[in-house]
Design an enzyme around this catalytic site. Sequence first.
Site, PDB file in Angstrom:
ATOM      1  N   ARG A  31      35.836  44.916  14.737  1.00  0.00           N
ATOM      2  CA  ARG A  31      35.352  43.558  14.106  1.00  0.00           C
ATOM      3  C   ARG A  31      36.176  42.555  14.760  1.00  0.00           C
ATOM      4  O   ARG A  31      37.226  42.721  15.606  1.00  0.00           O
ATOM      5  CB  ARG A  31      35.607  43.415  12.550  1.00  0.00           C
ATOM      6  N   GLY A  32      36.172  41.158  14.658  1.00  0.00           N
ATOM      7  CA  GLY A  32      36.687  40.254  15.458  1.00  0.00           C
ATOM      8  C   GLY A  32      35.759  39.666  16.625  1.00  0.00           C
ATOM      9  O   GLY A  32      35.231  40.828  17.137  1.00  0.00           O
ATOM     10  N   ALA A  33      35.514  38.398  16.825  1.00  0.00           N
ATOM     11  CA  ALA A  33      34.531  38.110  17.829  1.00  0.00           C
ATOM     12  C   ALA A  33      34.688  38.689  19.034  1.00  0.00           C
ATOM     13  O   ALA A  33      33.663  39.495  19.571  1.00  0.00           O
ATOM     14  CB  ALA A  33      34.320  36.647  17.834  1.00  0.00           C
TER      15      ALA A  33
ATOM     16  N   ARG B 212      25.262  41.924  13.619  1.00  0.00           N
ATOM     17  CA  ARG B 212      26.209  40.931  12.707  1.00  0.00           C
ATOM     18  C   ARG B 212      25.722  39.534  13.329  1.00  0.00           C
ATOM     19  O   ARG B 212      25.370  39.648  14.511  1.00  0.00           O
ATOM     20  CB  ARG B 212      27.594  41.212  12.609  1.00  0.00           C
TER      21      ARG B 212
ATOM     22  N   GLN C 290      41.359  41.272   5.797  1.00  0.00           N
ATOM     23  CA  GLN C 290      41.660  41.171   7.134  1.00  0.00           C
ATOM     24  C   GLN C 290      43.030  40.773   7.318  1.00  0.00           C
ATOM     25  O   GLN C 290      43.891  41.159   8.202  1.00  0.00           O
ATOM     26  CB  GLN C 290      40.849  40.626   8.000  1.00  0.00           C
TER      27      GLN C 290
ATOM     28  N   ASP D  34      34.556  32.583  15.461  1.00  0.00           N
ATOM     29  CA  ASP D  34      33.440  33.584  15.780  1.00  0.00           C
ATOM     30  C   ASP D  34      32.355  32.621  16.849  1.00  0.00           C
ATOM     31  O   ASP D  34      31.590  33.368  17.177  1.00  0.00           O
ATOM     32  CB  ASP D  34      32.837  34.166  14.595  1.00  0.00           C
TER      33      ASP D  34
ATOM     34  N   ASN E  10      34.393  30.449  11.320  1.00  0.00           N
ATOM     35  CA  ASN E  10      35.399  31.260  11.180  1.00  0.00           C
ATOM     36  C   ASN E  10      35.302  31.932   9.711  1.00  0.00           C
ATOM     37  O   ASN E  10      34.603  31.559   8.988  1.00  0.00           O
ATOM     38  CB  ASN E  10      36.658  30.734  11.431  1.00  0.00           C
ATOM     39  N   LYS E  11      36.375  32.984   9.660  1.00  0.00           N
ATOM     40  CA  LYS E  11      36.260  33.758   8.222  1.00  0.00           C
ATOM     41  C   LYS E  11      36.231  32.682   7.085  1.00  0.00           C
ATOM     42  O   LYS E  11      36.951  31.761   7.274  1.00  0.00           O
ATOM     43  CB  LYS E  11      37.355  34.753   8.386  1.00  0.00           C
TER      44      LYS E  11
END
Length: 359
Positions: free
Chosen positions: A45-47, A88, A210, A251, A261-262
């Site tokens: 995960r994470g862009a 995603r 996270q 992202d 973003n998150k």
Amino acid sequence: MLQTIAWTGSAARLIDQTKLPTEVVYVDITDEKQMWDAIKRLVVRGAPAIGVAAAFGVYLGVRDFPEIDSKAFLTRVDEVCAYLATSRPTAVNLFWALDRMKAHARNMWGANPQRMPDTQVIPDIKDELLYEAKTMLAEDTAVCKAIGEHGMALIRQICGERKEYGVLTHCNAGSLCAVTYGTALAPIYYGAEQGVKFHVFADETRPLLQGARITAFELQASGIPVTVICDNMAATVMSQGKVCAVIVGTDRVAANGDVANKIGTLGVAILARHYDIPFFVAAPTSSIDPAIATGKQIPIEERDPREISHGLGRQTVADGTAIYNPAFDVTPAELVTALITEKGVLRPPYGEAIRKVLP
Ligand code: MRU
């Protein structure tokens, strides 16, 4: 420092981030379906990490393709990319990486048009796709290091003579969001190497934690002081003067500088503005989507309500209660003090600054 993704010679090896922080488990991904599942379930995960992982997914999806002819092979590349693209929706690095793999497959034949009908060259093209994925892996580290250098210079200007630089971050944009080093945490790793003392406040980052599970884990492993706070404590930490800067990853950056973003990032940005604390967004230029004019057009992933109702190892919401679980939010460009990219620090107006750094 941990390496999120590696090529073993026959598989893409990922740290299973769903198991952190209590277990460090590696999984070997050997086909595109496993890669789709790993991206969907946030094993990776994470862009930036999603982009590099997907590139390996493309290779894994074509390597056993029975060779018929070049057109069929390119169709297969497109099919695998279209499939991985459904894993995603928000991180543009996924689509950036898939487009790059598709273009590479085509360019290989484009450069050698006489080979086009020759089935013998298909193994070469497969090797080329693996090579391209490995190139992306290596580039990612270099890009994150450059972000670290630019970001550290900026933070030094802001935090100045303080003995310890208090920085708040949200979600995980450290070595585990990329191949290694990360984006938002890159300046901290770079600065720590130069002897700068940091203290990072890591928002826990509900619902999937996270910040608590991953950011705190990797900073602690690197010997950088970190304090985990619940998301609703950020205002208190800022009001107490404990942080001189906020740094997050993203992202997707729209052409006008709005950033996705998150979930929870928007609230942090609003708080930072209230307390007059700079709000920095660190991103490789591969996270910029010039095709999207504003953040309103960024597709926001909605995830399983059970991540909220059953996310902490027990049920916390009564059966039948409505739950809304958007995984990302959009922070308007006006709340972003600067964008830290591998090509330098971008300042408002972002439309113009972004155009200058994109090819
Ligand atoms: O759902 P996740 O864990 O993939 O979300 C990750 C984030 O929101 C990160 O902050 C973002 O990808 C930036 S990482 C450079």
